[in-house]
Design a protein around this motif. Structure first.
Motif, mmCIF file in Angstrom:
data_model
loop_
_atom_site.group_PDB
_atom_site.id
_atom_site.type_symbol
_atom_site.label_atom_id
_atom_site.label_comp_id
_atom_site.label_asym_id
_atom_site.label_seq_id
_atom_site.Cartn_x
_atom_site.Cartn_y
_atom_site.Cartn_z
ATOM 1 N N SER A 1 54.140 52.776 -6.448
ATOM 2 C CA SER A 1 55.314 51.968 -6.784
ATOM 3 C C SER A 1 55.032 50.488 -6.552
ATOM 4 O O SER A 1 54.392 50.106 -5.563
ATOM 5 N N SER A 2 55.531 49.664 -7.459
ATOM 6 C CA SER A 2 55.395 48.210 -7.289
ATOM 7 C C SER A 2 56.150 47.718 -6.057
ATOM 8 O O SER A 2 55.855 46.648 -5.530
ATOM 9 N N PHE A 3 57.143 48.495 -5.635
ATOM 10 C CA PHE A 3 57.955 48.120 -4.472
ATOM 11 C C PHE A 3 57.720 49.102 -3.325
ATOM 12 O O PHE A 3 58.634 49.450 -2.589
ATOM 13 N N PHE A 4 56.478 49.525 -3.176
ATOM 14 C CA PHE A 4 56.094 50.491 -2.144
ATOM 15 C C PHE A 4 56.615 50.054 -0.769
ATOM 16 O O PHE A 4 56.368 48.958 -0.302
ATOM 17 N N GLY A 5 57.404 50.941 -0.154
ATOM 18 C CA GLY A 5 57.886 50.706 1.204
ATOM 19 C C GLY A 5 59.269 50.102 1.312
ATOM 20 O O GLY A 5 59.912 50.211 2.368
ATOM 21 N N LYS B 1 66.105 47.926 -1.971
ATOM 22 C CA LYS B 1 66.062 49.273 -1.387
ATOM 23 C C LYS B 1 66.791 50.274 -2.270
ATOM 24 O O LYS B 1 66.422 51.451 -2.336
ATOM 25 N N ARG B 2 67.806 49.785 -2.984
ATOM 26 C CA ARG B 2 68.650 50.655 -3.793
ATOM 27 C C ARG B 2 68.194 50.746 -5.255
ATOM 28 O O ARG B 2 68.866 51.345 -6.080
ATOM 29 N N ARG B 3 67.055 50.145 -5.554
ATOM 30 C CA ARG B 3 66.558 50.138 -6.933
ATOM 31 C C ARG B 3 66.225 51.535 -7.434
ATOM 32 O O ARG B 3 66.368 51.836 -8.617
ATOM 33 N N ALA B 4 65.741 52.371 -6.520
ATOM 34 C CA ALA B 4 65.308 53.720 -6.913
ATOM 35 C C ALA B 4 65.408 54.630 -5.704
ATOM 36 O O ALA B 4 65.834 54.204 -4.619
ATOM 37 N N SER B 5 65.032 55.877 -5.871
ATOM 38 C CA SER B 5 65.103 56.828 -4.763
ATOM 39 C C SER B 5 64.076 56.466 -3.692
ATOM 40 O O SER B 5 63.065 55.807 -3.964
ATOM 41 N N LYS B 6 64.343 56.901 -2.468
ATOM 42 C CA LYS B 6 63.407 56.645 -1.371
ATOM 43 C C LYS B 6 62.045 57.242 -1.677
ATOM 44 O O LYS B 6 61.000 56.658 -1.371
#
Length: 237
Positions: free
Chosen positions: A87-91, A74-79
């Motif tokens: 985003s590869s981590f969508f959501g 969750k803290r990898r990038a901005s919301k």
């Protein structure tokens, strides 16, 4: 017609779901194998309203990794970035930490601890506190179980090492391993302050009255006759 035992279980589940689980106290026994922890669990379970379960092979540690992994992602990038469908981590940016902690607590209560209608304090004993992230894990347990307290149980290492559970290993390595595990557990106990209480097997077996301090810390009455009766019963193997 439904089986009476099944119906009784259903009634118990309904009662548990209806009670305010915030009223529960939480207590965990922290130790290593062959330290007398099953005896400690048996002793704690003589206290009216206490339901301290046995080992679960460190199952909650997996839930700790579940929670902390998602929190880190969750803290990898901005919301905003993580809300993008590109985003590869969508959501993952909307992972709800408190909802996760609350859900894990409910899961543990429903499946591992299973408090009864008359339970005041619940928890479990575990001997697998040897992971490198044990300090973070204990801190996380305190988030999952508000007000949690910890009984840290130790025993003479030479006696522990002679048990079948440890004797199959290299004696020198066993001594190093036990010393390392215990030093970390005692450091955690020191950091926990009033949330932890230390007991030593050799002390309370020689003189059960030394456990009066444990009962005072728990806020419970100390009954020496019950303690001695419990000690007279074989626990574990």
């Amino acid at each position: 017609m439904e089986d009476p035992e099944v119906e009784a279980l259903r009634r118990q589940v309904r009662l548990l779901r209806g009670r305010d689980r915030e009223e529960l106290g939480y207590l965990f026994v922290v130790t290593y194998g062959r330290s007398g922890s099953t005896l400690v669990t048996g002793l704690l379970n003589t206290i009216p309203g206490y339901l301290i379960r046995g080992e679960n092979r460190d199952a909650l540690h997996h839930l700790f990794h579940f929670h902390t992994t998602l929190l880190a992602e969750k803290r990898r990038a901005s919301k905003e970035e993580l809300r993008s469908t590109t985003s590869s981590f969508f959501g993952i940016g909307d992972f709800p930490p408190q909802q996760s902690l609350d859900g894990i607590r409910r899961l543990a209560l429903d499946t591992v601890l299973r408090p009864r209608p008359d339970t005041r304090v619940t928890g479990f004993k575990e001997i697998r506190w040897y992971h490198e992230d044990v300090e973070a894990y204990v801190a996380w347990l305190r988030e999952v179980f508000p007000g949690a307290r910890f009984v840290v149980n130790t025993r003479d290492h030479a006696a522990v090492a002679r048990s079948k559970w440890w004797a199959k290993g290299d004696p020198e390595q066993t001594a190093v391993t036990l010393a390392d595990i215990e030093s970390r557990l005692l450091a955690i106990a020191d950091d926990l302050g009033d949330a932890a209480y230390r007991i030593h097997y050799d002390d309370y077996v020689a003189d059960p009255t030394v456990l009066r301090g444990l009962f005072d810390w728990l806020g419970e009455d100390f009954d020496e006759s019950v303690v001695r009766e419990t000690f007279a019963v074989k626990h574990s193997f």
